[in-house]
Scaffold this motif. Structure first.
Motif, PDB file in Angstrom:
ATOM      1  N   ASN A   1     -14.240   6.177   3.464  1.00  0.00           N
ATOM      2  CA  ASN A   1     -13.097   6.181   2.556  1.00  0.00           C
ATOM      3  C   ASN A   1     -11.863   5.617   3.226  1.00  0.00           C
ATOM      4  OD1 ASN A   1     -14.359   7.100   0.312  1.00  0.00           O
ATOM      5  ND2 ASN A   1     -13.922   9.261   0.721  1.00  0.00           N
TER       6      ASN A   1
ATOM      7  N   LEU B   1      -9.716   2.811   1.690  1.00  0.00           N
ATOM      8  CA  LEU B   1      -8.357   3.115   1.279  1.00  0.00           C
ATOM      9  C   LEU B   1      -7.332   2.214   1.949  1.00  0.00           C
ATOM     10  CD1 LEU B   1      -6.582   5.053  -0.310  1.00  0.00           C
ATOM     11  CD2 LEU B   1      -6.545   6.543   1.688  1.00  0.00           C
TER      12      LEU B   1
ATOM     13  N   ARG C   1     -18.281   9.727  -5.687  1.00  0.00           N
ATOM     14  CA  ARG C   1     -16.895  10.169  -5.925  1.00  0.00           C
ATOM     15  C   ARG C   1     -16.810  11.013  -7.183  1.00  0.00           C
ATOM     16  NH1 ARG C   1     -13.164   8.017  -2.450  1.00  0.00           N
ATOM     17  NH2 ARG C   1     -11.717   9.617  -3.119  1.00  0.00           N
ATOM     18  N   LEU C   2     -17.411  10.491  -8.240  1.00  0.00           N
ATOM     19  CA  LEU C   2     -17.354  11.226  -9.505  1.00  0.00           C
ATOM     20  C   LEU C   2     -18.140  12.527  -9.413  1.00  0.00           C
ATOM     21  CD1 LEU C   2     -17.435   9.008 -12.680  1.00  0.00           C
ATOM     22  CD2 LEU C   2     -15.806  10.741 -11.999  1.00  0.00           C
TER      23      LEU C   2
ATOM     24  N   ALA D   1     -18.908   4.560  -6.381  1.00  0.00           N
ATOM     25  CA  ALA D   1     -18.197   5.332  -7.402  1.00  0.00           C
ATOM     26  C   ALA D   1     -18.935   6.607  -7.787  1.00  0.00           C
ATOM     27  CB  ALA D   1     -17.957   4.469  -8.638  1.00  0.00           C
ATOM     28  N   VAL D   2     -20.251   6.539  -7.809  1.00  0.00           N
ATOM     29  CA  VAL D   2     -20.986   7.700  -8.293  1.00  0.00           C
ATOM     30  C   VAL D   2     -20.753   8.957  -7.436  1.00  0.00           C
ATOM     31  CG1 VAL D   2     -23.273   8.625  -8.810  1.00  0.00           C
ATOM     32  CG2 VAL D   2     -22.663   6.321  -9.559  1.00  0.00           C
TER      33      VAL D   2
ATOM     34  N   ARG E   1      -6.129  -2.889   4.530  1.00  0.00           N
ATOM     35  CA  ARG E   1      -5.020  -3.783   4.730  1.00  0.00           C
ATOM     36  C   ARG E   1      -4.412  -3.624   6.121  1.00  0.00           C
ATOM     37  NH1 ARG E   1      -2.379  -4.915  -0.501  1.00  0.00           N
ATOM     38  NH2 ARG E   1      -3.466  -3.045  -1.146  1.00  0.00           N
TER      39      ARG E   1
ATOM     40  N   LEU F   1      -7.560   6.380  -7.203  1.00  0.00           N
ATOM     41  CA  LEU F   1      -9.013   6.371  -7.145  1.00  0.00           C
ATOM     42  C   LEU F   1      -9.533   6.741  -5.770  1.00  0.00           C
ATOM     43  CD1 LEU F   1      -9.582   3.230  -9.273  1.00  0.00           C
ATOM     44  CD2 LEU F   1     -10.347   5.542  -9.808  1.00  0.00           C
ATOM     45  N   LEU F   2      -8.776   6.385  -4.768  1.00  0.00           N
ATOM     46  CA  LEU F   2      -9.314   6.557  -3.418  1.00  0.00           C
ATOM     47  C   LEU F   2      -8.802   7.794  -2.709  1.00  0.00           C
ATOM     48  CD1 LEU F   2      -9.285   2.829  -2.456  1.00  0.00           C
ATOM     49  CD2 LEU F   2     -11.277   4.259  -2.877  1.00  0.00           C
ATOM     50  N   ALA F   3      -7.733   8.342  -3.158  1.00  0.00           N
ATOM     51  CA  ALA F   3      -7.214   9.511  -2.448  1.00  0.00           C
ATOM     52  C   ALA F   3      -6.869  10.677  -3.361  1.00  0.00           C
ATOM     53  CB  ALA F   3      -5.977   9.105  -1.650  1.00  0.00           C
ATOM     54  N   PRO F   4      -7.701  10.974  -4.330  1.00  0.00           N
ATOM     55  CA  PRO F   4      -7.354  12.030  -5.284  1.00  0.00           C
ATOM     56  C   PRO F   4      -7.289  13.401  -4.635  1.00  0.00           C
ATOM     57  CG  PRO F   4      -9.562  11.191  -5.691  1.00  0.00           C
ATOM     58  CD  PRO F   4      -8.985  10.367  -4.611  1.00  0.00           C
ATOM     59  N   ARG F   5      -7.926  13.545  -3.499  1.00  0.00           N
ATOM     60  CA  ARG F   5      -7.930  14.817  -2.786  1.00  0.00           C
ATOM     61  C   ARG F   5      -6.523  15.375  -2.633  1.00  0.00           C
ATOM     62  NH1 ARG F   5     -12.416  15.339   1.274  1.00  0.00           N
ATOM     63  NH2 ARG F   5     -12.586  13.103   0.996  1.00  0.00           N
ATOM     64  N   SER F   6      -5.588  14.480  -2.354  1.00  0.00           N
ATOM     65  CA  SER F   6      -4.247  14.945  -2.035  1.00  0.00           C
ATOM     66  C   SER F   6      -3.346  15.032  -3.276  1.00  0.00           C
ATOM     67  CB  SER F   6      -3.606  14.008  -1.018  1.00  0.00           C
ATOM     68  OG  SER F   6      -3.337  12.777  -1.628  1.00  0.00           O
TER      69      SER F   6
ATOM     70  N   ASP G   1      -2.347  -1.187  -6.793  1.00  0.00           N
ATOM     71  CA  ASP G   1      -2.299  -0.162  -5.762  1.00  0.00           C
ATOM     72  C   ASP G   1      -2.056   1.234  -6.292  1.00  0.00           C
ATOM     73  OD1 ASP G   1      -2.507  -0.992  -2.784  1.00  0.00           O
ATOM     74  OD2 ASP G   1      -1.739  -2.680  -3.928  1.00  0.00           O
TER      75      ASP G   1
ATOM     76  N   GLU H   1      -6.028  12.842   7.064  1.00  0.00           N
ATOM     77  CA  GLU H   1      -4.801  13.459   7.558  1.00  0.00           C
ATOM     78  C   GLU H   1      -5.056  14.388   8.742  1.00  0.00           C
ATOM     79  OE1 GLU H   1      -4.281  15.151   3.849  1.00  0.00           O
ATOM     80  OE2 GLU H   1      -4.271  13.122   3.037  1.00  0.00           O
TER      81      GLU H   1
ATOM     82  N   GLU I   1     -15.704  14.782  -7.457  1.00  0.00           N
ATOM     83  CA  GLU I   1     -14.381  15.108  -7.961  1.00  0.00           C
ATOM     84  C   GLU I   1     -14.224  14.998  -9.468  1.00  0.00           C
ATOM     85  OE1 GLU I   1     -12.410  12.227  -5.711  1.00  0.00           O
ATOM     86  OE2 GLU I   1     -13.013  13.165  -3.819  1.00  0.00           O
TER      87      GLU I   1
ATOM     88  N   GLY J   1       0.821  -1.198   0.000  1.00  0.00           N
ATOM     89  CA  GLY J   1       0.000   0.000   0.000  1.00  0.00           C
ATOM     90  C   GLY J   1       0.858   1.252   0.000  1.00  0.00           C
TER      91      GLY J   1
ATOM     92  N   GLU K   1       1.437   3.399   2.167  1.00  0.00           N
ATOM     93  CA  GLU K   1       2.247   3.687   3.359  1.00  0.00           C
ATOM     94  C   GLU K   1       3.669   3.146   3.229  1.00  0.00           C
ATOM     95  OE1 GLU K   1      -0.361   1.516   5.658  1.00  0.00           O
ATOM     96  OE2 GLU K   1      -1.967   2.848   5.009  1.00  0.00           O
TER      97      GLU K   1
ATOM     98  N   LEU L   1     -19.012  15.587 -12.467  1.00  0.00           N
ATOM     99  CA  LEU L   1     -20.403  15.205 -12.719  1.00  0.00           C
ATOM    100  C   LEU L   1     -21.315  16.234 -12.049  1.00  0.00           C
ATOM    101  CD1 LEU L   1     -21.437  12.679 -14.200  1.00  0.00           C
ATOM    102  CD2 LEU L   1     -21.809  11.624 -11.984  1.00  0.00           C
TER     103      LEU L   1
ATOM    104  N   ALA M   1     -19.205   6.462 -14.294  1.00  0.00           N
ATOM    105  CA  ALA M   1     -19.181   6.099 -12.880  1.00  0.00           C
ATOM    106  C   ALA M   1     -19.658   4.671 -12.677  1.00  0.00           C
ATOM    107  CB  ALA M   1     -20.033   7.073 -12.071  1.00  0.00           C
TER     108      ALA M   1
END
Lengths: 196, 196, 196, 196
Positions: free
Chosen positions: B110, B114, B168-169, B165-166, B117, A113-118, A107, B33, B172, A31, A33, B175, A157
């Motif tokens: 999320n 994310l 999210r789109l 997914a929806v 694991r 896909l999961l952390a686009p914010r950053s 990964d 974070e 970001e 991952g 990390e 959509l 989506a």
DNA sequence: CATGAATGAGCATTCATTCAT
DNA sequence: AATGAATGAATGCTCATTCAT
């Protein structure tokens, strides 16, 4: 006596390559990390300073990683886009293609896909570029009346959601592995959801 | 001797409660974070030490956070499960319910998506429990012939993929926002994919 | 059995004190370059993390260092300001006082005097406060006609320049050490430059 | 065979020159922090390796920078020294000259003032040479009875202190800008302090 | 139960310097 | 002479966790 050493002016592309590969390798194993600058450079067999010669920041390295993966996939998909196959078949190929790239880089994809914010803007652009390609495909198929009339972004989506969620469940949620290839069943589901 | 301290019989559940609420609040606002041990405890009005009196680790606090959210949602869904509505309507409600919890706790969800694991087994269990509930629903509907014949876990993946997914789109990917509720269109897509 | 350990609620002021002392010590010995976070904390006998419990940043530690030195000096000078001594005598005392603080903290002063560009606003404020005190003194003396008519800030620059440059030359430029006390000769020079 | 390379007989002093100029330029703009080896060489249009072909270290480059500035100033001052002007006028010119060089190279000077401790002996020599010139001037004027009887090195400190401190305060301490030239007032103060 | 100072390993990043070509 | 990739130690700073009180 042929020299095996690189010539002075010849840039050794190895380091960038090693860095990218190390990043993908580490992220796939442990991952995001696990993919610290330290571990990436150790894995690549160079020092931290070397990374910063080639990339402005860790983020820029990720941009390259993602750009490469998506870029290669996008080329293949662009070919498919112009192949004018029947919609269902085309979608099936599209999914197969997605998995071909997805499998080796799970990964890297998940991170994006999961952390686009950053993520930086340039990474966002690559991300969008990937989406636009599907939108283009869907729009063409819609013009030919072969898929449902719906917002192409919603279709994206739905498509993306199904395609990405399945391997996750396979990996972590106890879903049985693909066997003869889940692709068929996934294509079925996608087709029913957005096809005509 | 008037005591200002809580009575012996009164359990002071406050600290754990505050900690959980603070975590959700911070994660929802500023992403994962922003939810450091320091900021969580400050937001909760206690010190770091207090957190570790109640939870073995930060991870265990997240397990509790997630358990609560999913637990509450599961209760509502269990009711739905027994309501014996027609399949399509039931699925629509199920989705609506999912979004009701998802919207207020986007980042808690999320986080789980994310980084599962690194989460302890107990969190994995909660995660699976959520899936089992859908599998139960799908199996019942299948028994009544109201949904497609397919691996319920695959149905779960399709359902989960689309549903996650929806938003999210929407957020970001450019959509359009949900308007009167995208839920209808999402339900349509889900229904076509797994309904009968 | 009296306990020598600090009580729970009692903050151990030692660490902040140690940090400040270590900073002055290192800067006085080896200049600013020697005063890294690492070396400061090592010298103080704590870890780097401990510094950041007490100060938001390295800069804030310097603010404290400087504030303390200047603050203590300013108190003494404020007394002098109200003592209504004859101008020349007053100036002589002022210089003596300056050196009393300057001698033990040479590098802390030099850092501030020579590199203010990089200093935070709050440090700038402390710096100015020191100057304002002299301006106040000069203005009072001017009102009594005991010093020259000139911009008090220019007087401050002249005063500060002379007072700071002399020890530098003593240290590094080969000037003989103070002997019976340079102060007298410096006061002479200052007095001629700005006195009446 | 038209050659685009410089002729054999033409000494290519370019690189050293470029390096020195780049250093002054960068330091004057962005302070010492902006003058890293990397930025200096990029500004000079060469690579890091080239710098180390011409200078043993970054410090040696600074020695050259400082030597040049002070050397050029010293030449001008040497002329002044032999011009046999009346003391006050001579001092005024001396100050004007100092500022002429100081203004264009403020940061080069400040670097030396800030961190002489870490500079090599050769830089210390250049530094002292500058002082000796003033001492020489002062001694000559003293022989003619035109300045005060005092340790010439103390006079140097007084002179240097005033001259260096005023521009600093003008820049950072809120003093009004030089207008038609503070030089007059500064010369006044210096003259009163050390003149006759 | 709670405090909060301290830990110590970790983070991304910068830098002057070296050296094979 | 010059290149520029690589070094490796250092920088300021953050974090989950511990423990004496």
């Amino acid at each position: 006596m042929a020299s095996t050493a690189p010539k002075p002016g010849t840039p050794k592309r190895d380091t960038k390559e090693e860095l990218v590969n190390a990043t993908i390798k580490l992220a796939s194993r442990g991952g995001m990390e696990a993919a610290s600058v330290r571990s990436i450079t150790r894995e690549a067999g160079v020092t931290e300073g070397a990374l910063y010669r080639h990339y402005r920041s860790k983020e820029q390295l990720w941009v390259e990683v993602y750009t490469r993966i998506v870029g290669a996939m996008a080329e293949d998909k662009a070919v498919l886009l112009d192949a004018d196959l029947p919609a269902r078949e085309c979608l099936g190929e599209w999914i197969r293609l997605t998995y071909a790239y997805y499998d080796g880089n799970r990964d890297a994809f998940n991170y994006v896909l999961l952390a686009p914010r950053s993520l930086s803007e340039s990474l966002g652009e690559v991300y969008e570029r990937q989406g636009r390609l599907f939108v283009e495909l869907f729009t063409r198929l819609a013009a030919r009346g072969e898929v449902r009339e719906m917002d192409p972004k919603l279709a994206l989506a739905v498509f993306g959601g199904i395609v990405l969620a399945v391997p996750r469940l396979v990996n972590e949620g106890g879903l049985e592995p693909p066997a003869s290839g889940y692709t068929e069943e996934i294509t079925d589901a996608v087709w029913r959801a957005i096809g005509n």
